[in-house]
Design an enzyme around this catalytic site. Structure first.
Site: not given
Length: 295
Positions: A15-17, A21, A168, A19
């Protein structure tokens, strides 16, 4: 007298693209680490990589594309990581999502559970021998802080009316069950695993379909949490990932540089083992022919 050159550390952040990450990957790159960025979308992933490279001057950044809701994509990701990296010293399982209505993964699994729990469970297990061979190494699971329990009889929301908040919360509770059971299994291996609650922060959780705004409005209203920046939230993750004093800490649940109480169900070793075995079945890791990377 020769001086031993310390090996460059290698990290992988999901999830590094954007926020949290991206903020974590940027901070690790600024420390001179080799960093692998996992993104679902190639265009956004390439933009994030370019931003981090420009900000840090670190050219040892590598982009991996995978939809963590898709188990075949996770197997491909693990294979690509192993082909690119000879060592792996840090795995940050950060990617998370939420949906306003029930959606299913390609394997027919409720999508929040697929991404938030089964994604890191499968990826970590497929990379575990690489982490052990690279020890000392750390696994950091990014969790949340919602006092809930998993409904083992209806993990897929086949029987109950779907609730975004509950789905969630239960899927992220899986991160704690996973952390505690994996820590038990990794004792003596040189690999630690901990879970960290980064606080609530501005992110694109749930994508661009409106789930993000609805989700965080509900969180803010119900729990009264302030919403800091992703960079502020990243400090908690980075502390667990890199602090020298936590080199031997494992099986713990952290907040802001201190441990947090976990929900009662996650403290039950039998519940942890139960979810582990369910997760093995849902990811086909309980089948010897499917344990190999890329199988």
């Amino acid at each position: 007298m020769s001086t031993r050159v310390e090996e460059k550390k290698t990290a992988l952040v999901t999830g590094a693209n954007s926020g949290l990450g991206k903020a974590v990957a940027k901070a690790l790159a600024a420390e001179g680490m080799r960093v692998g960025l996992v993104a679902r979308d190639r265009v956004r992933g390439e933009a994030a990589l370019a931003d981090i490279r420009a900000a840090t001057g670190n050219g040892d950044l590598h982009l991996f594309i995978a939809d963590l809701a898709d188990q075949s994509a996770i197997r491909g990701l693990a294979q690509a990581v192993r082909q690119k990296f000879e060592h792996l010293h840090l795995l940050v399982n950060n990617a998370g999502t939420a949906f306003p209505e029930r959606r299913l993964s390609p394997e027919g699994i409720e999508r929040a559970l697929a991404v938030n729990h089964l994604g890191p469970f499968l990826l970590t297990n497929l990379l575990l021998d690489l982490l052990v061979a690279s020890a000392p190494a750390r696994i950091v699971n990014v969790g949340t802080r919602m006092n809930t329990a998993m409904d083992f009889a209806d993990l897929n929301w086949d029987k109950r009316p779907y609730s975004m908040m509950q789905a969630y919360g239960q899927s992220k509770l899986g991160n704690l069950h996973f952390t505690f059971e994996l820590a038990r299994r990794l004792q003596g291996s040189g690999v630690t695993v901990n879970c960290v609650f980064p606080g609530v922060f501005n992110s694109n959780l749930g994508g661009t379909d409106g789930a993000q705004n609805l989700f965080w409005k509900l969180v803010a209203r119900l729990l009264g949490w302030a919403i800091p920046s992703a960079e502020q939230a990243a400090r908690r993750v980075l502390h667990v990932a890199t602090a020298p004093e936590l080199a031997n800490a494992s099986g713990q649940y952290f907040g802001d540089r201190k441990t947090l109480p976990a929900p009662a169900q996650a403290l039950d070793p039998e519940a942890n083992r139960r979810l582990w075995h369910i997760s093995e079945a849902l990811t086909a890791l309980d089948r010897p022919e499917r344990q190999a990377v890329g199988a």
